[in-house]
Write an enzyme that holds these catalytic residues in place. Structure first.
Site, PDB file in Angstrom:
ATOM      1  N   SER A 133     -52.016  42.007 -21.534  1.00 52.23           N
ATOM      2  CA  SER A 133     -53.036  41.709 -20.525  1.00 52.23           C
ATOM      3  C   SER A 133     -54.402  41.835 -21.172  1.00 52.23           C
ATOM      4  O   SER A 133     -54.574  42.560 -22.166  1.00 52.23           O
ATOM      5  CB  SER A 133     -52.932  42.689 -19.352  1.00 52.23           C
ATOM      6  OG  SER A 133     -54.078  42.622 -18.514  1.00 52.23           O
ATOM      7  N   TYR A 146     -52.529  51.174 -15.657  1.00 54.06           N
ATOM      8  CA  TYR A 146     -52.070  49.846 -16.067  1.00 54.06           C
ATOM      9  C   TYR A 146     -52.736  49.441 -17.379  1.00 54.06           C
ATOM     10  O   TYR A 146     -52.074  48.927 -18.296  1.00 54.06           O
ATOM     11  CB  TYR A 146     -52.368  48.828 -14.971  1.00 54.06           C
ATOM     12  CG  TYR A 146     -51.844  47.447 -15.256  1.00 54.06           C
ATOM     13  CD1 TYR A 146     -50.506  47.140 -15.026  1.00 54.06           C
ATOM     14  CD2 TYR A 146     -52.667  46.445 -15.755  1.00 54.06           C
ATOM     15  CE1 TYR A 146     -50.005  45.870 -15.296  1.00 54.06           C
ATOM     16  CE2 TYR A 146     -52.181  45.179 -16.026  1.00 54.06           C
ATOM     17  CZ  TYR A 146     -50.854  44.897 -15.791  1.00 54.06           C
ATOM     18  OH  TYR A 146     -50.369  43.639 -16.056  1.00 54.06           O
TER      19      TYR A 146
END
Length: 270
Positions: A133, A146
């Site tokens: 990501s 995250y």
């Protein structure tokens, strides 16, 4: 590579979103594709679906053995399985929840890699592509855990590539920004919410939803995965779509300017 088209590919988390788009794109490009999901998935796809829980060693081993029995080799592993986390302050997740996030998003990658690499070593060839990501190089406030898992995936991928490339195996990490997929609609909520963060948490969540409306679809990521899989000299890190601009900003923009820009975009107090 396998004589079966362009090779045999294993794509985790392929029931929807990036995983499904990637598995479909690889199948259309000529790969023999095995997709996986935690729950039995519907048929009618261009690829076979297998049931897999990346948090369980025995499940991982069973799926890899099944594919080796059916196809005799694995040329490409795409580690996509994972889940999102709703915006929340770092202290709003218990230690148990933090462990659960890492167990899927990072340790799942480790388990799959450990199961597949021995077969690739014997072949003296293979590609591993991990879906990271943009938060793996540009952390986002109220997404600390995250972001941490995606930093871990990026570091693991880069180190692993150095270890394996002399054995004919290359590792890449694809780090997209916002992608409009069902993945974002099924996120883990904080299990220890605090009232002090309630308003800012809600504000960040609203902003994320606004951005997702106009975000790229998962096909953008799938095309980059195919590019990385087919490259003679694959890069270690790929940043599709908007993520390429964000990587440029991370590298060249002054730290203070970037910091202020992140807070302004999320409408946080200076």
């Amino acid at each position: 590579m396998s004589k079966q088209g362009k090779g045999v590919a294993l794509v985790t988390g392929a029931s929807s979103g990036i995983g499904e788009a990637t598995a479909d794109r690889l199948a259309r490009a000529g790969y023999t594709v095995f997709g996986t999901s935690r729950r039995p998935a519907s048929t009618g796809r261009l690829f076979e679906m297998l049931t897999l829980d990346v948090t369980r060693d025995e499940s991982v081993d069973a799926v890899v053995k099944d594919i080796m029995r059916q196809a005799g080799r694995i040329d490409l592993l795409v580690n996509n399985a994972g889940f999102g986390v709703a915006p929340a302050a770092a202290e709003e997740s218990s230690i148990e929840q933090a462990k659960a996030i890492f167990d899927t998003n990072f340790m799942g990658v480790v388990r799959m890699t450990r199961a597949v690499v021995p077969h690739m070593r014997l072949q003296r060839s293979g590609r591993i592509i991990n879906i990271g990501s943009v938060l793996g190089f540009l952390p986002m406030p109220y997404m600390a855990l995250y972001s941490a898992t995606k930093h871990a995936v990026a570091g693991y991928s880069e180190a692993l590539d150095h270890e394996l490339r002399t054995l004919g195996i290359h590792v890449s990490v694809v780090e997209p920004a916002y992608i409009n997929t069902p993945f974002e609609a099924n996120v883990m909520k904080p299990d220890a919410p605090l009232d002090v963060y309630r308003e800012v948490r809600a504000g960040v969540e609203r902003r994320v939803k606004e951005v997702l409306v106009g975000a790229d679809g998962p096909e953008v990521v799938a095309e980059v995965v195919l590019k990385a899989a087919a490259a003679n000299h694959p890069k270690i890190r790929y940043a599709p779509g908007l993520a390429s601009r964000m990587r440029w900003l991370r590298r060249f923009a002054p730290a203070g300017v970037l910091d202020a820009g992140v807070r302004k975009d999320l409408r946080l107090e200076a």
